[in-house]
Design a protein around this motif. Structure first.
Motif, mmCIF file in Angstrom:
data_model
loop_
_atom_site.group_PDB
_atom_site.id
_atom_site.type_symbol
_atom_site.label_atom_id
_atom_site.label_comp_id
_atom_site.label_asym_id
_atom_site.label_seq_id
_atom_site.Cartn_x
_atom_site.Cartn_y
_atom_site.Cartn_z
ATOM 1 N N ALA A 1 32.743 42.764 44.626
ATOM 2 C CA ALA A 1 33.017 43.538 43.415
ATOM 3 C C ALA A 1 34.532 43.625 43.239
ATOM 4 C CB ALA A 1 32.421 44.935 43.554
ATOM 5 N N GLY A 2 34.997 43.468 42.025
ATOM 6 C CA GLY A 2 36.431 43.610 41.777
ATOM 7 C C GLY A 2 37.233 42.345 42.036
ATOM 8 N N LEU A 3 36.540 41.248 42.355
ATOM 9 C CA LEU A 3 37.240 40.001 42.674
ATOM 10 C C LEU A 3 38.061 39.504 41.482
ATOM 11 C CD1 LEU A 3 37.529 37.947 44.972
ATOM 12 C CD2 LEU A 3 35.627 36.678 44.000
ATOM 13 N N ALA A 4 37.458 39.591 40.289
ATOM 14 C CA ALA A 4 38.134 39.088 39.090
ATOM 15 C C ALA A 4 39.405 39.882 38.809
ATOM 16 C CB ALA A 4 37.193 39.143 37.895
ATOM 17 N N GLU A 5 39.381 41.171 39.154
ATOM 18 C CA GLU A 5 40.570 42.010 38.913
ATOM 19 C C GLU A 5 41.539 41.951 40.090
ATOM 20 O OE1 GLU A 5 37.323 44.083 38.771
ATOM 21 O OE2 GLU A 5 37.138 42.759 37.045
ATOM 22 N N LYS A 6 41.266 41.050 41.038
ATOM 23 C CA LYS A 6 42.090 40.920 42.247
ATOM 24 C C LYS A 6 42.102 42.213 43.060
ATOM 25 C CE LYS A 6 45.418 37.418 40.665
ATOM 26 N NZ LYS A 6 44.675 36.254 41.075
ATOM 27 N N ARG A 7 40.991 42.933 43.044
ATOM 28 C CA ARG A 7 40.868 44.112 43.893
ATOM 29 C C ARG A 7 39.627 43.959 44.754
ATOM 30 N NH1 ARG A 7 42.320 47.734 39.198
ATOM 31 N NH2 ARG A 7 40.104 47.985 39.006
ATOM 32 N N PRO A 8 39.655 43.372 45.885
ATOM 33 C CA PRO A 8 40.833 42.808 46.546
ATOM 34 C C PRO A 8 41.149 41.403 46.034
ATOM 35 C CG PRO A 8 38.907 42.447 47.904
ATOM 36 C CD PRO A 8 38.438 43.203 46.688
ATOM 37 N N SER A 9 42.392 40.976 46.269
ATOM 38 C CA SER A 9 42.757 39.612 45.933
ATOM 39 C C SER A 9 42.366 38.710 47.106
ATOM 40 C CB SER A 9 44.262 39.556 45.675
ATOM 41 O OG SER A 9 44.785 38.309 46.050
ATOM 42 N N VAL A 10 41.587 37.668 46.819
ATOM 43 C CA VAL A 10 41.141 36.765 47.888
ATOM 44 C C VAL A 10 41.548 35.341 47.542
ATOM 45 C CG1 VAL A 10 39.161 35.917 49.212
ATOM 46 C CG2 VAL A 10 39.153 38.261 48.355
ATOM 47 N N LEU A 11 42.158 34.647 48.485
ATOM 48 C CA LEU A 11 42.583 33.263 48.274
ATOM 49 C C LEU A 11 41.886 32.349 49.278
ATOM 50 C CD1 LEU A 11 46.448 33.746 47.952
ATOM 51 C CD2 LEU A 11 44.819 33.375 46.091
ATOM 52 N N VAL A 12 41.805 31.066 48.921
ATOM 53 C CA VAL A 12 41.287 30.083 49.862
ATOM 54 C C VAL A 12 42.125 30.156 51.139
ATOM 55 C CG1 VAL A 12 41.028 27.602 50.311
ATOM 56 C CG2 VAL A 12 40.405 28.547 48.075
ATOM 57 N N GLY A 13 41.458 30.214 52.285
ATOM 58 C CA GLY A 13 42.182 30.292 53.551
ATOM 59 C C GLY A 13 42.226 31.711 54.107
ATOM 60 N N ASP A 14 41.910 32.722 53.276
ATOM 61 C CA ASP A 14 41.844 34.099 53.772
ATOM 62 C C ASP A 14 40.647 34.242 54.713
ATOM 63 O OD1 ASP A 14 43.994 34.734 52.292
ATOM 64 O OD2 ASP A 14 42.985 36.076 50.886
ATOM 65 N N ARG A 15 40.624 35.375 55.423
ATOM 66 C CA ARG A 15 39.521 35.604 56.349
ATOM 67 C C ARG A 15 38.796 36.902 56.000
ATOM 68 N NH1 ARG A 15 41.299 36.408 61.590
ATOM 69 N NH2 ARG A 15 42.921 37.599 60.573
ATOM 70 N N ILE A 16 37.477 36.851 56.107
ATOM 71 C CA ILE A 16 36.646 38.025 55.854
ATOM 72 C C ILE A 16 35.680 38.155 57.030
ATOM 73 C CG2 ILE A 16 34.857 38.990 54.335
ATOM 74 C CD1 ILE A 16 36.186 37.492 52.001
ATOM 75 N N LEU A 17 35.578 39.355 57.604
ATOM 76 C CA LEU A 17 34.670 39.546 58.733
ATOM 77 C C LEU A 17 33.351 40.136 58.247
ATOM 78 C CD1 LEU A 17 36.968 41.081 61.506
ATOM 79 C CD2 LEU A 17 36.557 38.686 60.958
ATOM 80 N N VAL A 18 32.239 39.652 58.801
ATOM 81 C CA VAL A 18 30.944 40.243 58.473
ATOM 82 C C VAL A 18 30.206 40.599 59.758
ATOM 83 C CG1 VAL A 18 30.785 38.862 56.358
ATOM 84 C CG2 VAL A 18 29.562 38.117 58.410
ATOM 85 N N GLN A 19 29.330 41.599 59.624
ATOM 86 C CA GLN A 19 28.559 42.074 60.767
ATOM 87 C C GLN A 19 27.177 42.465 60.249
ATOM 88 O OE1 GLN A 19 29.473 46.110 62.226
ATOM 89 N NE2 GLN A 19 29.786 45.154 64.223
#
Ligand code: ZN
Ligand code: ZN
Ligand code: ZN
Ligand code: ZN
Length: 750
Positions: free
Chosen positions: A402-420
């Motif tokens: 949610a909020g990806l289009a508004e860059k909240r958060p801003s995510v770029l190729v190469g970033d890291r996201i943790l899931v559990q």
């Protein structure tokens, strides 16, 4: 007894082989104590306080079951946990009684009525807070933090030279029968920057005493150039017939031959001579360290993900420094109010004055402070009900954000996201590398052990800070370029200069009508070696970029071999410059984009001026994708103009373009870049011949800085603004046309 060497105390090294002062500055890391002589150190390590610390008798910690602080260290903690009240409360709450000691209560920095002191690792009653800040105990901790910062700077690798091992060469515990004939250890120096010429000047023991058990053999490397890619070994020897702790420091002096600039890297060397069993027994038995509880549960195990092909699209040859946030900064930033933090940083870690010698360390400190805040800011995007779907290729997992289009958060190729996955082990996380970013979702790739997913699963999600841009800034600040004329220009740098009066025929006829712009172009064309930066400033819409573009064209008219690096803080500002230079050929103009950017972001006009590299996206499907990159070196070297963002400008140093390659470095919209961002191009690429031109509006909003402490310490003052506050750039000075030119809206510009 002679006085302690002042240079050693303030910089971590002496640097003067004839220095007559004492150099026995020692620290006890266990107690966080600075000892100003060997005698003080010896009495400390046999003293009551040190022994209590080893036993863990003094720490205060928080019991999550009883919701209260427990003082008295490890022993009283175990008594507390075994006690009736605690056991009863645990039983009532239905939790196991053997909880771990926490440093702080959960979800707040200190309990009601307390302030936390991160330096002393203690909660202090609010009414005695100011008393605590002036207490000798707290002052000692400040001194220690200051010392740690100095040591950190002295021991860090610099200017592309690395020495391994990092920080300390520890020879361990060795019996005196073995050390009688001498034990040897080895340090290895390396030059990681191709084409740079680094001379190994000297390697010296700081103790300088004749009865030191240590000796250095560096004869094979001293006086030689450090060859890129080749090891330069230095042998350290310790010879002793009696037991004891032996510690010394080695100061390595190097010189960048082209810059005629020396720099020092320090390494500690340590050896304990004695019976190994005895020392093992004397070691702290219960490493009693309550942990700091952040709002986030700690990540105890992270399964690494698969990096996207974009990561390898640019053939980097120099390695980025890891530059983790130093403990001393983390603890100060955990102390009291914003004002306390600012004072504490000023009194401890931040160099007292900003000058050529302290410039790198000063801004590195501010960067780390800001990083801490950026990390915390990301926590608000943590998700507790994340959903993943496997995409058609069955290779990437799509995560809706949610909020990806508004860059909240801003995510770029190469970033890291943790899931559990809900219900899986606490503390265990899977790291997903972002392979692509769509309108509402991102494509992640996990470790191969991430299996058993079904669409009904729910996940906890954490966004991780991408540290690459920060590490690029640290890399630049670690460079030993000190050019006073570039960073701290004063009157003598412009002595005898007059505003140039040469005839210039502008390409852009509108400029001919604007005297201020004409003056700026004449001045830029007339810049000599060791010129101070030339500043073009003025309100928005007064043609600063037009002036810069005209200046670039005039430079190339007068010198067709000129090589220009033009940067701006944002991609849109960099695009604006590049799109006005498209009259040049594809062999002359290069617009560099980071591989994480996508082609749809590129203005049509600039498409011919980018370079893409095909990378394999999926080996099984043999699918390929193009990523932005740099052309082969032979071609890269021939461009007259390279345009990029301030941060991406690190590519030049990264792929091994030689310092001094660019005759000119332009930074447009320089008022919106932080000084560390602006330093990337200048510190990594400039030499004495490089001309630096800044343009922007110091009155406009400066760079965005999130942390109030960093703002208070003026990280939001751009390099441009700092320059313009100095005397020789003052609008009241007679230096128009020499150091600055002010554009104004005399003429309406299209
Ligand atoms: Zn000295
Ligand atoms: Zn101690
Ligand atoms: Zn308890
Ligand atoms: Zn304190």
């Amino acid at each position: 007894m002679p006085a302690l060497c002042r240079s050693l105390r303030t910089t971590g090294f002496c640097g003067n082989s004839a220095c007559q002062h004492r150099h026995d500055l020692r620290i006890c890391e266990i107690c966080s104590v600075v000892c100003t002589s060997d005698a003080v150190y010896k009495s400390h390590i046999t003293g009551k306080r040190h022994l209590a610390q080893i036993r863990g008798d003094s720490a205060t910690s928080y019991c999550t079951v009883c919701a209260k602080m427990v003082g008295g260290g490890a022993r009283s903690w175990s008594m507390h946990v075994a006690g009736r009240p605690h056991q009863k409360k645990a039983a009532n709450q239905g939790v196991p009684p053997n909880v771990q000691p926490e440093l702080l209560p959960p979800s707040e920095s200190a309990p009601d009525g307390y302030q936390h002191c991160g330096l002393c690792n203690k909660n202090i009653r609010t009414e005695s807070w100011s008393l605590h800040l002036s207490s000798s105990k707290h002052q000692k901790m400040q001194k220690y933090a200051a010392h740690q910062a100095v040591i950190g700077e002295a021991t860090k690798d610099k200017h592309g030279v690395t020495i391994s091992p990092e920080e300390v060469l520890n020879l361990g515990i060795i019996s005196s029968s073995e050390t009688r004939s001498g034990v040897e250890g080895r340090l290895v120096a390396k030059n990681t920057v191709p084409l740079s010429r680094i001379m190994f000047v000297s390697a010296q023991l700081i103790s300088k005493s004749r009865n030191t058990p240590w000796s250095i053999d560096a004869t094979a490397v001293v006086g030689e150039l450090l060859v890129h890619g080749r090891d330069s070994p230095i042998t350290i020897k310790c010879k002793s017939t009696h037991d004891g702790h032996f510690e010394d420091r080695v100061e390595f002096v190097f010189e960048d031959v082209a810059l005629k600039q020396q720099f020092v890297i320090v390494r500690f060397i340590r050896l304990i001579v004695g019976d190994r069993d005895v020392y093992e027994r004397l070691k702290p038995t219960t490493p009693y360290t309550p942990r700091i509880r952040s709002k986030r549960e700690p990540e105890t195990k992270v399964f690494p993900g698969e990096a996207p092909p974009a990561t390898n699209a640019v053939p980097y040859v120099t390695k980025l420094p890891p530059a983790p946030i130093p403990k001393s900064i983390a603890s100060v930033m955990n102390t009291g109010t914003t004002k306390d933090k600012v004072n504490s940083i000023r009194n401890t870690i931040l160099p007292k004055i900003l000058d050529v010698a302290s410039h790198g360390r000063y801004f590195k400190t501010l960067l780390w402070i800001e990083e801490k805040r950026s990390e915390e800011d990301l926590e608000i995007y943590d998700e507790h009900d994340g959903r993943l779907t496997l995409n058609q290729s069955r290779k990437h997992y799509l995560l809706e954000v949610a909020g990806l289009a508004e860059k909240r958060p801003s995510v770029l190729v190469g970033d890291r996201i943790l899931v559990q996955r809900h219900g899986s082990d606490k503390g265990h996380w899977y790291e997903g590398h972002v392979h692509f970013v769509h309108q509402k979702e991102v494509g992640l790739q996990f470790h191969c052990s991430f299996t058993g997913h079904n669409p009904g699963h729910r996940y906890n999600v954490r966004f991780k800070l991408n540290r690459i841009p920060l590490r690029r800034q640290h890399q630049a600040l670690d460079v030993a370029l000190r050019g006073e004329h570039l960073f701290f220009p004063v009157a003598r740098h412009i002595a005898g200069l007059n505003a140039p009066t040469r005839v210039v025929i502008p390409y852009n006829p509108i400029i001919a009508l604007n005297p201020a712009q004409m003056q700026a172009i004449r001045s830029i064309l007339s810049m000599k070696d060791r010129s101070v930066p030339f500043v073009v400033f003025g309100p928005p819409g007064t043609g600063k970029t037009v002036t810069i573009v005209e200046a670039i064209r005039q430079i190339l008219r007068h010198n067709p071999n000129a090589r220009i690096l033009a940067c701006a803080p944002s991609n849109s500002a960099a695009d604006l410059i590049a799109s006005r230079l498209t009259m040049y050929s594809q062999d002359q103009l290069f617009r560099f984009y980071a591989p994480s950017r996508t082609k749809k972001d590129v203005p049509d006009k600039l498409v011919p001026f980018v370079y893409e590299k095909q990378m394999e996206l999926d080996r099984v499907e043999r699918s390929m994708r193009d990523y932005f990159s740099v052309p082969p070196m032979t071609r890269l070297r021939r461009f007259n103009i390279i345009v990029s963002t301030c941060v991406s400008a690190s590519v030049a140093y990264g792929v091994g373009l030689q310092r001094g390659h660019f005759t000119h470095i332009f930074i447009d919209e320089a008022g919106q870049a932080t000084e560390p961002e602006a330093m990337i191009s200048i510190k990594t690429m400039a030499d004495d011949q490089t001309k630096v031109i800044l343009s922007g509006d110091p009155k406009q909003l400066g760079p965005i800085v999130r942390c109030p402490v960093a703002r208070e310490l003026e990280l939001d003052t751009s390099y441009l603004e700092r320059m313009m506050k100095s005397d020789i750039y003052s609008e009241d000075s007679p230096n128009t046309g020499i150091t600055w030119s002010r554009t104004s809206d005399l003429i309406a510009l299209s």
